[in-house]
Design a protein around this motif. Structure first.
Motif, PDB file in Angstrom:
ATOM      1  N   UNK A 156      38.917  50.324  37.734  1.00  0.00           N
ATOM      2  CA  UNK A 156      40.166  50.992  37.337  1.00  0.00           C
ATOM      3  C   UNK A 156      40.618  50.430  35.995  1.00  0.00           C
ATOM      4  N   UNK A 157      40.746  51.329  35.018  1.00  0.00           N
ATOM      5  CA  UNK A 157      40.993  50.917  33.640  1.00  0.00           C
ATOM      6  C   UNK A 157      42.316  50.181  33.445  1.00  0.00           C
ATOM      7  N   UNK A 158      43.362  50.639  34.106  1.00  0.00           N
ATOM      8  CA  UNK A 158      44.684  50.053  33.888  1.00  0.00           C
ATOM      9  C   UNK A 158      44.950  48.877  34.828  1.00  0.00           C
ATOM     10  N   UNK A 176      38.262  42.713  42.643  1.00  0.00           N
ATOM     11  CA  UNK A 176      37.898  41.623  41.737  1.00  0.00           C
ATOM     12  C   UNK A 176      38.519  41.888  40.375  1.00  0.00           C
ATOM     13  N   UNK A 177      39.336  40.931  39.909  1.00  0.00           N
ATOM     14  CA  UNK A 177      39.981  41.059  38.613  1.00  0.00           C
ATOM     15  C   UNK A 177      38.964  40.807  37.498  1.00  0.00           C
ATOM     16  N   UNK A 178      38.921  41.745  36.525  1.00  0.00           N
ATOM     17  CA  UNK A 178      38.044  41.584  35.368  1.00  0.00           C
ATOM     18  C   UNK A 178      38.891  41.708  34.105  1.00  0.00           C
ATOM     19  N   UNK A 179      38.240  41.787  32.954  1.00  0.00           N
ATOM     20  CA  UNK A 179      38.997  41.866  31.704  1.00  0.00           C
ATOM     21  C   UNK A 179      39.481  43.294  31.438  1.00  0.00           C
ATOM     22  N   UNK A 180      40.233  43.455  30.346  1.00  0.00           N
ATOM     23  CA  UNK A 180      40.993  44.680  30.116  1.00  0.00           C
ATOM     24  C   UNK A 180      40.126  45.916  29.924  1.00  0.00           C
TER      25      UNK A 180
END
Length: 324
Positions: A156-158, A176-180
């Motif tokens: 998800x992009x946002x 899982x949190x990734x970069x922007x």
């Protein structure tokens, strides 16, 4: 008898010839002029351009090579094209604004990212019916599926997350949190890792499929370019799992990455705003779509050098290659 055998031989030869020609086809979705360009990968020449729905982006071929699926994003549908006739023969209930999708390994289910509604839609391809709608993060795009078909990943992009979804229950099991602005998800052929590109973050996160944790982040540096011009989008990993290719957007390059050490080994200069990638079935070439130069580039995967760029339609976005 001899005449009968000769006829069988001719028929077999014609079938083989047709299959060989069909296996060479490369399909490119052109976002601006609502077309799909067909390129022969053997000759690297355009053989045909067909009209499709509005704003075609995601594109893939059925595993048997008989059908082409195209996300007509502004028409809120997935079009089905017969690869023998190049005619649109139907559509699938994709949900609103389909952007990217992935076909299950058994070829029965198509998983579609619906960017406007923050959903992933699962579609039964044969029945042309919706199986499930799965709520995910804001602006879903990237779609990947494990080789065993048990796990699907949406980015998800946002929300800046990779969502791991159990395909048997259609439930999210891990976030899982990734970069922007993550744009793409690609599993390693052995299913051990999933690589997620972050367009604004400028990285590729390597996520362990067992622990569901980021085990490594790949960064990119190109002499003479500002870091904000290096925007990873499409990712493809070779069949042997040893090399990965990352499209770097306005950097106009494809990064060649050692998929075992995670080291960037080379940057291959292609066209402008490189977006998506696809291997030929034999793995000898990888093809990039270059949106602003309106072409695709064939890269030799042994030398990791560009071989030829081929002009296609306006704003080429996605690329898919027919299987052998």
């Amino acid at each position: 008898m001899r005449s009968h055998m000769s006829m069988l031989a001719v028929t077999a030869a014609l079938q083989f010839s047709a299959q060989s020609a069909w296996a060479n086809m490369v399909y490119v979705s052109n976002e601006k002029d609502n077309t799909v360009t067909i390129v022969d990968s053997a000759t690297m020449e355009v053989v045909k351009t067909i009209d499709v729905g509005q704003r075609p982006r995601g594109i893939t071929v059925s595993h048997d090579g008989k059908f082409l699926y195209v996300c007509a994003s502004d028409d809120d549908t997935v079009e089905i094209i017969d690869t023998a006739t190049h005619e649109i023969i139907g559509s699938l209930p994709s949900g609103p604004d389909p952007e990217l999708f992935v076909l299950s390994p058994d070829g029965k289910t198509l998983y579609v990212a619906n960017e406007d509604d923050n959903l992933v839609t699962a579609i039964d391809v044969e029945k042309k019916s919706m199986i499930a709608e799965i709520p995910v993060g804001v602006e879903p795009e990237g779609m990947g599926i494990s080789p065993d078909g048990k796990t699907m990943v949406n980015t998800s992009e946002t929300t800046n997350m990779a969502h791991f979804i159990d395909t048997s229950t259609h439930e999210i099991t891990d976030n899982v949190l990734v970069d922007a602005r993550p744009r793409f998800a690609e599993f390693k052929p052995d299913g051990s890792e999933v690589w997620v590109s972050a367009e604004i973050g400028g990285t590729v996160s390597v996520i362990d499929n067992q622990t569901r944790e980021v085990k490594h982040k790949i960064t990119f540096e190109i002499q003479g370019l500002r870091s904000e011009a290096i925007q990873p989008v499409g990712v493809r990993i070779s069949a042997d799992g040893k090399k990965a290719y990352v499209a770097l957007g306005p950097a106009n390059r494809v990064a060649v990455v050692n998929a075992e050490t995670y080291e960037v080994e080379k940057y291959v200069l292609v066209g402008q705003r490189v977006w998506q990638l696809a291997f030929t079935p034999d793995g000898k070439f990888i093809i990039s779509t270059n949106g602003l130069s309106n072409d695709v580039t064939f890269i030799d995967t042994e030398a990791d050098e560009p071989v030829k760029s081929v002009t296609v339609g306006a704003l080429p976005w996605g690329v898919a290659v027919a299987p052998n």
